[in-house]
Scaffold this active site. Structure first.
Site, PDB file in Angstrom:
ATOM      1  N   GLY A  48       1.292  -1.263   0.160  1.00 46.76           N
ATOM      2  CA  GLY A  48      -0.060   0.073  -0.084  1.00 46.76           C
ATOM      3  C   GLY A  48       0.730   1.141  -0.194  1.00 46.76           C
ATOM      4  O   GLY A  48       2.049   1.160   0.028  1.00 46.76           O
ATOM      5  N   THR A  49       0.915   1.861  -0.647  1.00 47.33           N
ATOM      6  CA  THR A  49       1.566   3.284  -0.481  1.00 47.33           C
ATOM      7  C   THR A  49       0.346   4.401   0.029  1.00 47.33           C
ATOM      8  O   THR A  49       0.768   5.100   1.802  1.00 47.33           O
ATOM      9  CB  THR A  49       1.846   4.099  -2.336  1.00 47.33           C
ATOM     10  OG1 THR A  49      -0.002   3.452  -3.076  1.00 47.33           O
ATOM     11  CG2 THR A  49       2.247   2.458  -2.620  1.00 47.33           C
ATOM     12  N   THR A  50       0.192   5.448  -0.484  1.00 50.95           N
ATOM     13  CA  THR A  50      -0.193   6.893   0.081  1.00 50.95           C
ATOM     14  C   THR A  50      -0.739   7.302   0.918  1.00 50.95           C
ATOM     15  O   THR A  50      -2.527   6.992   0.725  1.00 50.95           O
ATOM     16  CB  THR A  50      -0.147   8.300  -0.473  1.00 50.95           C
ATOM     17  OG1 THR A  50       1.433   8.406  -1.716  1.00 50.95           O
ATOM     18  CG2 THR A  50       0.059   9.335  -0.184  1.00 50.95           C
ATOM     19  N   LYS A  81      -7.230   1.602   2.457  1.00 45.76           N
ATOM     20  CA  LYS A  81      -6.141   1.396   2.990  1.00 45.76           C
ATOM     21  C   LYS A  81      -6.341   2.251   3.980  1.00 45.76           C
ATOM     22  O   LYS A  81      -5.110   2.392   5.477  1.00 45.76           O
ATOM     23  CB  LYS A  81      -4.668   2.589   2.075  1.00 45.76           C
ATOM     24  CG  LYS A  81      -4.469   0.929   1.392  1.00 45.76           C
ATOM     25  CD  LYS A  81      -3.132   2.228  -0.019  1.00 45.76           C
ATOM     26  CE  LYS A  81      -3.266   1.449  -1.125  1.00 45.76           C
ATOM     27  NZ  LYS A  81      -2.080   3.031  -1.572  1.00 45.76           N
ATOM     28  N   ALA A 223       3.620   4.816  -8.062  1.00 47.62           N
ATOM     29  CA  ALA A 223       2.970   3.798  -6.663  1.00 47.62           C
ATOM     30  C   ALA A 223       1.244   4.319  -6.250  1.00 47.62           C
ATOM     31  O   ALA A 223       1.325   3.679  -5.813  1.00 47.62           O
ATOM     32  CB  ALA A 223       3.906   3.246  -6.323  1.00 47.62           C
TER      33      ALA A 223
END
Length: 284
Positions: A48-50, A81, A223
């Site tokens: 997972g990113t931001t 997320k 990403a």
């Protein structure tokens, strides 16, 4: 209480931590207690990113993009997320997605268990400390590339304000002021919020600011996924106030995202900030 059908550990009074109870009764069920082979596994699992969070008078907003990556591959386009931790807090995940989701579920159970045992909810600092302990327990996996670095935010009923906490992979806990971001696009998201954030934002303006920040993160970080107009996939946004937390409806987030994107068609770099203070210039 004495019940021969239950192990003695189930009957011990005063264990308000579910993870401590699990460590004593069935430690193999804890993610941090599982044996892993030698080597690096970071590129073998989706990440997972931001995640972005910002406070406003009366609450706090947390939002996350929907992209998960595995190396240079987009592993999933609609991952979630941002999750409720309890009624007045939320946690956003960055890092190894599978472990992060498992840690969130354990954290949710930890808070629910405490409330049932003690008859009251943990304070915001208590919740933040419990999450820090879970992250610290994952350090062995983090050293093998399976790091989990969440962002935690909620409404503090005792102080009547939104609060944000960040962490490092060792479980270090840090309270942030006004706004913060974690994940691969966090540098760009925080740079965006430095220009857009004001202490007097209302709820809608705060939501708009974090969506602008995620857009800027996606613009510079491969990403991070921006609003997907073709598939109509938009960020997950949670708002937490004294009335509790709620996830904004996708239609409501879509309306704000549509306005942000329409503004970017005119001004690709987004709204600007005035050089001398005052209200934020440009479109919102």
């Amino acid at each position: 209480m004495n019940d021969p059908r239950l192990p003695a550990s189930y009957l011990q009074p005063g264990i308000s931590s579910f993870s401590d109870f699990l460590a004593a009764e069935s430690p193999e069920l804890l993610p941090s207690r599982r044996a892993l082979p030698q080597g690096q596994a970071g590129e073998l699992a989706p990440h997972g990113t931001t995640i972005v969070a910002a406070t406003f008078p009366g609450g706090v907003v947390m939002a996350g993009d929907r992209r998960a990556t595995m190396g240079n591959i987009i592993a999933q386009r609609d991952i979630e997320k941002v999750f409720p931790a309890d009624e007045f807090s939320a946690v956003g995940i960055a890092g190894t997605a599978g472990l992060a989701v498992e840690m969130v579920r354990l954290f949710q159970t930890e808070l629910e268990h405490y409330e049932k045992i003690e008859g009251t909810t943990l304070s915001m600092d208590g919740k933040a400390n419990r999450l820090a302990a879970l992250i610290r327990a994952n350090l062995g996996m983090a050293m093998q590339g399976l790091a989990v670095v969440p962002l935690f935010a909620g409404f503090d009923l005792r102080h009547s304000q939104g609060r944000i906490f960040s962490y490092d992979v060792t479980g270090g806990r840090y309270e942030e002021t006004a706004f913060y971001s974690v994940g691969s696009g966090s540098l760009f998201a925080k740079g965006s919020l430095k220009k857009l954030y004001r202490e007097d934002l209302d709820e809608t303006e705060c939501v708009t600011a974090v969506i602008q920040a995620l857009y800027d993160a996606a613009d510079d970080d491969s990403a991070t996924g921006g609003p997907d107009m073709a598939r109509r996939i938009f960020p997950v946004v949670r708002v937490i106030t004294a009335d509790g937390g709620r996830r904004l409806l996708d239609d409501d987030v879509a309306q704000i995202a549509d306005r942000v994107i329409a503004g970017r068609m005119i001004r690709p770099d987004g709204p600007g900030a005035p050089l001398t203070g005052g209200t934020t210039g440009g479109q919102r």
